[in-house]
Design a protein around this motif. Sequence first.
Motif, PDB file in Angstrom:
ATOM      1  N   CYS A 283      -0.716  -0.482  -6.363  1.00 21.76           N
ATOM      2  CA  CYS A 283      -1.028  -1.577  -5.445  1.00 21.76           C
ATOM      3  C   CYS A 283      -2.079  -2.481  -6.074  1.00 21.76           C
TER       4      CYS A 283
ATOM      5  N   LEU B   6      -0.185   8.257  -2.345  1.00 21.77           N
ATOM      6  CA  LEU B   6      -0.336   6.812  -2.221  1.00 21.77           C
ATOM      7  C   LEU B   6      -1.658   6.371  -2.837  1.00 21.77           C
TER       8      LEU B   6
ATOM      9  N   GLN C  35       0.812  -1.215   0.000  1.00 16.74           N
ATOM     10  CA  GLN C  35       0.000   0.000   0.000  1.00 16.74           C
ATOM     11  C   GLN C  35       0.848   1.268   0.000  1.00 16.74           C
ATOM     12  N   ARG C  36       2.148   1.153   0.216  1.00 21.56           N
ATOM     13  CA  ARG C  36       3.039   2.308   0.180  1.00 21.56           C
ATOM     14  C   ARG C  36       3.666   2.516  -1.205  1.00 21.56           C
ATOM     15  N   GLN C  37       3.443   1.568  -2.129  1.00 21.68           N
ATOM     16  CA  GLN C  37       4.031   1.684  -3.451  1.00 21.68           C
ATOM     17  C   GLN C  37       3.169   2.565  -4.351  1.00 21.68           C
TER      18      GLN C  37
END
Length: 312
Positions: A121, A225, A116-118
């Motif tokens: 997702c 994000l 979820q930080r990329q």
Amino acid sequence: MSLIATDRVVPATDTSATEGRIVWDAPKSLWWFGHLAGTIIAVTVFPQWDGVGVMLLLTALTVCAGHSVGMHRLLIHRTFEAPLWLERALVWLGTLVGMAGPMGMIRAHDMRDWHQRQAECPHHPSHGAGFWRDAWWQMHCRFDLAHPPRFQIEPQIADDPVLRLIERHWMAQQIPLAVILWALGGWAWVFWGISTRIVLSLSGHWAVGHFAHRQGHQGWRIEGLPVQGYNLPGLGLITFGENWHGNHHAFPHSARHGIEPGQLDPGFWFIRALETLGLARAIRLPDSAPPREGLTRVIPLAAPRERLINEP
């Protein structure tokens, strides 16, 4: 595309956060269906109120003290400190929820957080699929990456002999509790206190995760994000504060999830009770760490920020 690393997830040069496939996880799925059969037995063969009461009491104990406080806020995020014996006991209670052992919970949580930080997702870790498909994916399948990152758990946890034992036999941790329930209330208490509790806990955990990543109230958002966290008002008491997921995305280091007026957080109340007993210290609040990159206020505060997020 460069990938963001986290404390426990370190991508390699060939790591992809999107290339992978969703596969049926037989042990996890059969575990759920087996306890669903036990739930049906509880409801049809042993429809008694004392069984329901045992189920509700044990659900509150294992989900609040075990999962929310022991597994999530202590083991995974280190939002406070506790004596080693207490940490192990709380993690054991969290294992009784029936989701995974301590290392399995850390891996599942941190891999989802890493995804979820990329910049992009997939639907599985983002809860991006529809209601029924996401339920099947989350409770019966796993997402296998073609080129996964390296996953490293700190030695303090990975080398703990008690946690390693719990991890190795996490499903069998239900047996001592089942024996106690059978001795006190017979098979009715076993089916209600083990199987029905596990099905309720696993289904409830998925439901909170599903809706808390799709829509709801937001006090903050993380700009840049693809996946945001949302709060689910009105569910504080029955989720023990885990419904304030938008707050948790904003301040993952905080032991307190319900940080605005009226946001009930029984998990944090439990931590404060431990502090009163001298069993918890170094409790971290939203201002205990620098703000996350991209953290943006969505709704104006009803009180000064310093007072709001640091008050007891």
